[in-house]
Design a protein around this motif. Structure first.
Motif, PDB file in Angstrom:
ATOM      1  N   VAL A  46       5.754 -14.006   6.469  1.00 53.49           N
ATOM      2  CA  VAL A  46       4.453 -14.057   7.135  1.00 53.49           C
ATOM      3  C   VAL A  46       4.586 -13.677   8.600  1.00 53.49           C
ATOM      4  CG1 VAL A  46       2.628 -15.648   7.913  1.00 53.49           C
ATOM      5  CG2 VAL A  46       3.441 -15.733   5.550  1.00 53.49           C
ATOM      6  N   SER A  47       5.636 -14.185   9.255  1.00 54.61           N
ATOM      7  CA  SER A  47       5.800 -13.973  10.689  1.00 54.61           C
ATOM      8  C   SER A  47       6.100 -12.508  11.029  1.00 54.61           C
ATOM      9  CB  SER A  47       6.921 -14.873  11.213  1.00 54.61           C
ATOM     10  OG  SER A  47       7.099 -14.701  12.589  1.00 54.61           O
ATOM     11  N   VAL A  48       7.023 -11.885  10.295  1.00 54.88           N
ATOM     12  CA  VAL A  48       7.409 -10.510  10.636  1.00 54.88           C
ATOM     13  C   VAL A  48       6.275  -9.529  10.366  1.00 54.88           C
ATOM     14  CG1 VAL A  48       9.850 -10.969  10.234  1.00 54.88           C
ATOM     15  CG2 VAL A  48       8.446 -10.096   8.362  1.00 54.88           C
ATOM     16  N   ARG A  49       5.363  -9.894   9.464  1.00 55.21           N
ATOM     17  CA  ARG A  49       4.207  -9.034   9.197  1.00 55.21           C
ATOM     18  C   ARG A  49       3.009  -9.421  10.057  1.00 55.21           C
ATOM     19  NH1 ARG A  49       4.144  -6.022   4.623  1.00 55.21           N
ATOM     20  NH2 ARG A  49       1.888  -6.301   4.399  1.00 55.21           N
ATOM     21  N   HIS A  50       3.213 -10.403  10.969  1.00 58.75           N
ATOM     22  CA  HIS A  50       2.133 -10.853  11.854  1.00 58.75           C
ATOM     23  C   HIS A  50       0.914 -11.312  11.052  1.00 58.75           C
ATOM     24  CE1 HIS A  50       4.496  -9.354  15.215  1.00 58.75           C
ATOM     25  NE2 HIS A  50       4.595  -8.183  14.592  1.00 58.75           N
ATOM     26  N   GLY A  51       1.173 -11.945   9.915  1.00 59.63           N
ATOM     27  CA  GLY A  51       0.093 -12.495   9.109  1.00 59.63           C
ATOM     28  C   GLY A  51      -0.582 -11.519   8.181  1.00 59.63           C
ATOM     29  N   VAL A  52      -0.230 -10.248   8.255  1.00 60.08           N
ATOM     30  CA  VAL A  52      -0.862  -9.249   7.385  1.00 60.08           C
ATOM     31  C   VAL A  52      -0.467  -9.539   5.930  1.00 60.08           C
ATOM     32  CG1 VAL A  52      -1.030  -6.800   6.810  1.00 60.08           C
ATOM     33  CG2 VAL A  52      -0.865  -7.532   9.209  1.00 60.08           C
ATOM     34  N   PRO A  53      -1.421  -9.667   5.021  1.00 57.98           N
ATOM     35  CA  PRO A  53      -1.094 -10.039   3.648  1.00 57.98           C
ATOM     36  C   PRO A  53      -0.391  -8.920   2.893  1.00 57.98           C
ATOM     37  CG  PRO A  53      -3.423  -9.527   3.819  1.00 57.98           C
ATOM     38  CD  PRO A  53      -2.875  -9.513   5.230  1.00 57.98           C
ATOM     39  N   LEU A  54       0.400  -9.325   1.923  1.00 53.10           N
ATOM     40  CA  LEU A  54       1.010  -8.358   1.021  1.00 53.10           C
ATOM     41  C   LEU A  54      -0.039  -7.782   0.083  1.00 53.10           C
ATOM     42  CD1 LEU A  54       4.182 -10.435   0.070  1.00 53.10           C
ATOM     43  CD2 LEU A  54       4.090  -8.484   1.647  1.00 53.10           C
ATOM     44  N   ALA A  55       0.309  -6.690  -0.570  1.00 50.56           N
ATOM     45  CA  ALA A  55      -0.638  -6.057  -1.494  1.00 50.56           C
ATOM     46  C   ALA A  55      -1.022  -7.010  -2.614  1.00 50.56           C
ATOM     47  CB  ALA A  55      -0.033  -4.775  -2.064  1.00 50.56           C
ATOM     48  N   ALA A  56      -0.067  -7.795  -3.107  1.00 49.68           N
ATOM     49  CA  ALA A  56      -0.365  -8.739  -4.187  1.00 49.68           C
ATOM     50  C   ALA A  56      -1.333  -9.827  -3.717  1.00 49.68           C
ATOM     51  CB  ALA A  56       0.929  -9.371  -4.697  1.00 49.68           C
ATOM     52  N   GLU A  57      -1.197 -10.245  -2.470  1.00 52.58           N
ATOM     53  CA  GLU A  57      -2.106 -11.262  -1.937  1.00 52.58           C
ATOM     54  C   GLU A  57      -3.527 -10.711  -1.815  1.00 52.58           C
ATOM     55  OE1 GLU A  57       0.270 -14.190   0.942  1.00 52.58           O
ATOM     56  OE2 GLU A  57       0.338 -12.100   1.623  1.00 52.58           O
ATOM     57  N   GLN A  58      -3.642  -9.488  -1.344  1.00 49.76           N
ATOM     58  CA  GLN A  58      -4.963  -8.871  -1.242  1.00 49.76           C
ATOM     59  C   GLN A  58      -5.586  -8.694  -2.620  1.00 49.76           C
ATOM     60  OE1 GLN A  58      -4.982  -5.345   1.258  1.00 49.76           O
ATOM     61  NE2 GLN A  58      -3.330  -6.141   2.512  1.00 49.76           N
ATOM     62  N   ALA A  59      -4.763  -8.307  -3.589  1.00 55.16           N
ATOM     63  CA  ALA A  59      -5.274  -8.114  -4.949  1.00 55.16           C
ATOM     64  C   ALA A  59      -5.779  -9.420  -5.528  1.00 55.16           C
ATOM     65  CB  ALA A  59      -4.182  -7.524  -5.835  1.00 55.16           C
ATOM     66  N   ALA A  60      -5.090 -10.540  -5.245  1.00 59.97           N
ATOM     67  CA  ALA A  60      -5.514 -11.844  -5.767  1.00 59.97           C
ATOM     68  C   ALA A  60      -6.865 -12.247  -5.190  1.00 59.97           C
ATOM     69  CB  ALA A  60      -4.461 -12.900  -5.450  1.00 59.97           C
ATOM     70  N   VAL A  61      -7.077 -11.994  -3.896  1.00 59.35           N
ATOM     71  CA  VAL A  61      -8.358 -12.329  -3.281  1.00 59.35           C
ATOM     72  C   VAL A  61      -9.466 -11.441  -3.830  1.00 59.35           C
ATOM     73  CG1 VAL A  61      -9.642 -12.305  -1.105  1.00 59.35           C
ATOM     74  CG2 VAL A  61      -7.352 -13.313  -1.191  1.00 59.35           C
ATOM     75  N   GLY A 200     -11.332 -17.924  -1.993  1.00 59.26           N
ATOM     76  CA  GLY A 200     -11.212 -16.890  -0.975  1.00 59.26           C
ATOM     77  C   GLY A 200     -10.846 -17.365   0.405  1.00 59.26           C
ATOM     78  N   VAL A 201     -10.370 -18.622   0.552  1.00 57.81           N
ATOM     79  CA  VAL A 201     -10.093 -19.151   1.885  1.00 57.81           C
ATOM     80  C   VAL A 201      -8.601 -19.117   2.223  1.00 57.81           C
ATOM     81  CG1 VAL A 201     -12.151 -20.592   1.928  1.00 57.81           C
ATOM     82  CG2 VAL A 201     -10.029 -21.520   0.973  1.00 57.81           C
ATOM     83  N   HIS A 202      -7.751 -18.732   1.271  1.00 58.47           N
ATOM     84  CA  HIS A 202      -6.315 -18.659   1.512  1.00 58.47           C
ATOM     85  C   HIS A 202      -5.721 -17.473   0.771  1.00 58.47           C
ATOM     86  CE1 HIS A 202      -4.967 -22.070   3.883  1.00 58.47           C
ATOM     87  NE2 HIS A 202      -5.776 -22.867   3.213  1.00 58.47           N
ATOM     88  N   TRP A 203      -4.645 -16.942   1.344  1.00 55.95           N
ATOM     89  CA  TRP A 203      -3.817 -15.989   0.632  1.00 55.95           C
ATOM     90  C   TRP A 203      -2.878 -16.764  -0.298  1.00 55.95           C
ATOM     91  CZ3 TRP A 203      -5.925 -11.513   1.626  1.00 55.95           C
ATOM     92  CH2 TRP A 203      -6.433 -11.226   2.885  1.00 55.95           C
ATOM     93  N   SER A 204      -2.407 -16.116  -1.354  1.00 57.05           N
ATOM     94  CA  SER A 204      -1.534 -16.804  -2.309  1.00 57.05           C
ATOM     95  C   SER A 204      -0.226 -17.256  -1.661  1.00 57.05           C
ATOM     96  CB  SER A 204      -1.247 -15.902  -3.508  1.00 57.05           C
ATOM     97  OG  SER A 204      -0.758 -14.639  -3.092  1.00 57.05           O
ATOM     98  N   GLY A 205       0.265 -16.518  -0.672  1.00 52.98           N
ATOM     99  CA  GLY A 205       1.472 -16.932   0.035  1.00 52.98           C
ATOM    100  C   GLY A 205       1.290 -18.243   0.783  1.00 52.98           C
TER     101      GLY A 205
END
Length: 235
Positions: A46-61, A200-205
């Motif tokens: 999470v930190s190295v991506r500065h909070g940007v979600p992974l593709a799988a996280e975006q797909a889940a939302v 829709g209030v959290h990413w899966s990570g």
């Protein structure tokens, strides 16, 4: 010769709690270390991506936004509400009442159970502020949320208190009954965590991070239990 009356019946004793299982220190240390490593890996990602979600996280939302019909949405909202507020603390108090023996021991056990939950909440809040991961876009929310995203507060709290209550039940109930309740509580905690993504209030990570954090804290709490609950409280 005098007639003697019926002998008085002995007073019924309060049922003792189930025998406390022996702690496998090496296993608990292994679990705590593994959960800490998994949480650290998730937090670093999470930190190295500065909070940007992974593709799988975006797909889940995106999937959850497309499948929020009724009554599933209302049921998810009701379930997610049990993962915060007074419900977890009431569950922790119940765990202490079940785990303790006699009034003094129950008071000590309640303080320990609530203390573990409160400490977990403080650690989780500090990590949320430190990592400061943004939540999914507010337009996708179907429920209230506040603060940063990682780790999920509902996921952390529900998993932590589910383990605390399972501990209390295991000290009071028979093994078969305790195992049944452990499964029920695990399913409840998993359900609360999954609703955070569904609403829709959290990413899966965020949810995974909360589960790893809670599992590690529970393992550490079990390691400290013999020092917190001494005889005559222990059966």
């Amino acid at each position: 010769m005098t007639a003697s009356g019926p002998e008085p019946r002995p007073a019924a004793e309060e049922p003792r709690p189930a025998p406390v299982p022996r702690r496998d220190t090496a296993a608990l240390l292994t679990v705590a270390a593994a959960c800490a490593a998994l949480f650290a890996a998730t937090a670093v990602a999470v930190s190295v991506r500065h909070g940007v979600p992974l593709a799988a996280e975006q797909a889940a939302v995106r999937w959850s936004a497309a499948h929020r019909g009724e009554p599933a949405r209302s049921m998810a909202g009701a379930l997610t509400a049990t993962g915060s507020g007074p419900v977890p603390y009431l569950m922790a108090v119940l765990a202490g009442l079940l785990a303790g023996w006699r009034a003094r021991g129950r008071l000590r056990a309640v303080c320990c159970a609530v203390g573990v939950l409160a400490a977990g909440q403080a650690i989780r809040y500090g990590l949320m502020e430190l990592l400061a991961r943004p939540r999914p876009p507010a337009a996708d929310w179907t429920g209230p949320a506040s603060g940063y995203a990682f780790p999920s507060g509902h996921a952390t709290t529900s998993a932590l208190v589910a383990g605390i209550l399972a501990w209390g039940i295991a000290r009071r109930a028979r093994p078969a009954m305790a195992r049944t309740w452990c499964v029920v509580l695990a399913l409840w905690a998993a359900g609360v965590g999954l609703t955070r993504v569904y609403l829709g209030v959290h990413w899966s990570g965020d949810v995974l991070g909360g589960w790893f954090l809670a599992a590690g804290l529970l393992a550490l709490a079990l390691l400290l239990e013999p020092f917190a609950l001494r005889r005559p409280d222990r059966a």
